[in-house]
Scaffold this motif. Structure first.
Motif, PDB file in Angstrom:
ATOM      1  N   ASP A  13      32.603  51.846   5.769  1.00  0.00           N
ATOM      2  CA  ASP A  13      33.400  52.889   5.243  1.00  0.00           C
ATOM      3  C   ASP A  13      34.558  53.487   6.514  1.00  0.00           C
ATOM      4  O   ASP A  13      35.651  53.621   5.255  1.00  0.00           O
ATOM      5  CB  ASP A  13      32.265  54.380   5.445  1.00  0.00           C
ATOM      6  N   ILE A 153      26.980  67.408  12.059  1.00  0.00           N
ATOM      7  CA  ILE A 153      27.624  66.785  10.948  1.00  0.00           C
ATOM      8  C   ILE A 153      26.165  67.038   9.856  1.00  0.00           C
ATOM      9  O   ILE A 153      25.305  67.352  10.955  1.00  0.00           O
ATOM     10  CB  ILE A 153      27.598  65.650  10.622  1.00  0.00           C
ATOM     11  N   PRO A 155      22.395  66.470   8.124  1.00  0.00           N
ATOM     12  CA  PRO A 155      21.492  65.736   7.658  1.00  0.00           C
ATOM     13  C   PRO A 155      21.930  63.985   7.040  1.00  0.00           C
ATOM     14  O   PRO A 155      22.854  64.775   5.779  1.00  0.00           O
ATOM     15  CB  PRO A 155      20.533  65.906   6.957  1.00  0.00           C
ATOM     16  N   LYS A 156      21.678  62.899   7.495  1.00  0.00           N
ATOM     17  CA  LYS A 156      22.276  62.181   6.054  1.00  0.00           C
ATOM     18  C   LYS A 156      20.675  61.523   5.935  1.00  0.00           C
ATOM     19  O   LYS A 156      20.207  61.829   6.566  1.00  0.00           O
ATOM     20  CB  LYS A 156      23.311  61.544   7.042  1.00  0.00           C
ATOM     21  N   PRO A 157      21.363  60.958   4.236  1.00  0.00           N
ATOM     22  CA  PRO A 157      19.384  60.915   3.637  1.00  0.00           C
ATOM     23  C   PRO A 157      19.269  59.163   4.554  1.00  0.00           C
ATOM     24  O   PRO A 157      19.782  58.862   5.493  1.00  0.00           O
ATOM     25  CB  PRO A 157      20.397  60.151   2.542  1.00  0.00           C
ATOM     26  N   ASP A 160      20.716  55.596   5.721  1.00  0.00           N
ATOM     27  CA  ASP A 160      22.070  55.790   6.368  1.00  0.00           C
ATOM     28  C   ASP A 160      22.357  54.998   7.669  1.00  0.00           C
ATOM     29  O   ASP A 160      21.316  55.273   8.365  1.00  0.00           O
ATOM     30  CB  ASP A 160      22.492  57.651   6.573  1.00  0.00           C
ATOM     31  N   ARG A 162      23.570  55.729  10.496  1.00  0.00           N
ATOM     32  CA  ARG A 162      22.819  56.851  11.481  1.00  0.00           C
ATOM     33  C   ARG A 162      21.746  57.143  11.648  1.00  0.00           C
ATOM     34  O   ARG A 162      21.695  57.887  12.829  1.00  0.00           O
ATOM     35  CB  ARG A 162      24.459  58.067  11.106  1.00  0.00           C
ATOM     36  N   THR A 163      21.229  57.140  11.095  1.00  0.00           N
ATOM     37  CA  THR A 163      19.478  56.872  10.779  1.00  0.00           C
ATOM     38  C   THR A 163      19.167  55.399  11.052  1.00  0.00           C
ATOM     39  O   THR A 163      17.232  55.956  11.690  1.00  0.00           O
ATOM     40  CB  THR A 163      19.211  58.147   9.299  1.00  0.00           C
ATOM     41  N   GLU A 173      27.420  57.989  17.824  1.00  0.00           N
ATOM     42  CA  GLU A 173      27.925  58.701  17.496  1.00  0.00           C
ATOM     43  C   GLU A 173      28.867  59.581  17.316  1.00  0.00           C
ATOM     44  O   GLU A 173      30.289  59.548  17.117  1.00  0.00           O
ATOM     45  CB  GLU A 173      27.263  58.357  16.151  1.00  0.00           C
ATOM     46  N   MET A 225      23.311  65.834  14.049  1.00  0.00           N
ATOM     47  CA  MET A 225      23.322  65.855  12.376  1.00  0.00           C
ATOM     48  C   MET A 225      22.241  66.101  11.876  1.00  0.00           C
ATOM     49  O   MET A 225      21.554  65.562  11.294  1.00  0.00           O
ATOM     50  CB  MET A 225      23.190  64.126  12.451  1.00  0.00           C
ATOM     51  N   TYR A 229      28.720  71.293   9.647  1.00  0.00           N
ATOM     52  CA  TYR A 229      29.486  70.703  10.519  1.00  0.00           C
ATOM     53  C   TYR A 229      30.073  71.518  11.431  1.00  0.00           C
ATOM     54  O   TYR A 229      30.959  72.862  11.041  1.00  0.00           O
ATOM     55  CB  TYR A 229      31.051  69.676   9.571  1.00  0.00           C
TER      56      TYR A 229
END
Length: 320
Positions: A13, A153, A155-157, A160, A162-163, A173, A225, A229
């Motif tokens: 991305d 940032i 939380p990511k699903p 992702d 980053r998880t 990161e 995360m 933000y």
């Protein structure tokens, strides 16, 4: 060299949103090809940017019409593909972090030097003019007595990058931003006083680090995360404080605001907008064209990798 011919290893991305558009707008940079392990993904990217689609990273490195590669792969894959690219005779612009440990970083830089190639870690925030404005304003707050910074940032699903372990976790990161900024302002000789890392399924989600320089000036850093933000830093001096609230990832149209606070005085200085990805693309391209070899901040990148090692080694880890 008239133009630097680029290949991109991976369809991340960050490549699509930021670096490929910056390369396309850079004089003397020519995008030749983009590679993915997935043929359809490579073809979609290539059609979007008017270049050649390549299936497999090795196939891109084998091409004779590529001088340099941009590498936005997950953090734990960086070392392997940087090494392969250097052995293939390609200059490398690698997304941060360069790799996951200091020993490997040292080996990669040594390889690049032996091969006469440029290896450049894309810590793009260092190429934004707002930090020059901060340096120039430090005299307004007296002698430096502390640095603090936060990069967080939401939380990511699940799923992702980053998880997942392949992403390297949030110390690499996100934590790398305030760590490098602390080095920038307090100098290279920082010592880790203490740290805590929150981890889930082996992946660092967030953390805090306390550092100090040789004179005992501290740096307090938070990242993660699991928060709203934030992307900011503050420097405290003997007569005042100053800081930025969009320190690390400002959009290219954003005009940063440098605030300065002293007793009975507060001011805001609106700075010019700047495009840090375009600045990186231009700096890397021109360094390749000139044949500069190692960048001036290579030693700083190596020290940063070693500092990340020290944080990980010294930290108390809490599994949640």
């Amino acid at each position: 060299m008239t133009a630097v011919r680029f290949g991109v290893l991976g369809c991340a991305d960050i490549a699509a949103r930021k670096m490929i558009p910056a390369l396309l707008d850079t004089e003397h940079a020519h995008l030749v090809a983009v590679a993915s392990r997935n043929t359809e993904k490579a073809e979609r990217f290539a059609a979007r940017y008017g270049c050649t689609a390549v299936t497999g990273y090795e196939a891109l490195l084998d091409r004779a019409d590529i001088d340099a590669v941009y590498l936005p792969l997950p953090a734990t894959l960086h070392a392997e593909w940087i090494e392969r690219a250097l052995h293939a005779g390609k200059h490398v612009l690698a997304e941060k972090p360069l790799c996951t440990d200091g020993t490997t970083a040292a080996a990669l830089y040594a390889l690049a030097r032996r091969r006469g190639l440029l290896l450049f870690e894309n810590l793009m925030f260092l190429h934004h003019s707002q930090h020059t404005a901060v340096t120039e304003a430090l005299a307004d707050i007296g002698e430096l007595r502390g640095f603090s910074s936060t990069v967080t940032i939401p939380p990511k699903p699940p799923g992702d990058i980053r998880t997942l372990p392949v992403g390297g976790g949030l110390l690499l990161e996100a934590g790398i931003y305030p760590l490098r900024a602390a080095q920038h302002y307090l100098g290279p000789g920082l010592t880790v006083t203490g740290a805590v890392l929150r981890r889930s399924a082996g992946v660092v989600l967030s953390g805090a680090v306390l550092l100090h320089d040789a004179a005992g000036v501290p740096a307090h850093l938070t990242f993660g995360m699991e928060h709203g933000y934030r992307s900011s830093y503050e420097l405290a001096g003997t007569t005042g404080r100053l800081g930025l609230d969009r320190a690390f990832t400002p959009p290219e149209t954003y005009q940063p605001v440098l605030w300065i606070r002293r007793q009975d005085h507060y001011e805001e200085r609106t700075l010019r907008a700047d495009h840090q990805f375009a600045n990186v693309a231009r700096a890397f391209t021109e360094a390749v064209r000139r044949g500069d070899g190692m960048p001036a901040d290579a030693d700083a990148s190596l020290r940063l990798a070693c500092l990340v090692d020290e944080v990980a080694d010294r930290a108390e880890v809490v599994d949640v």
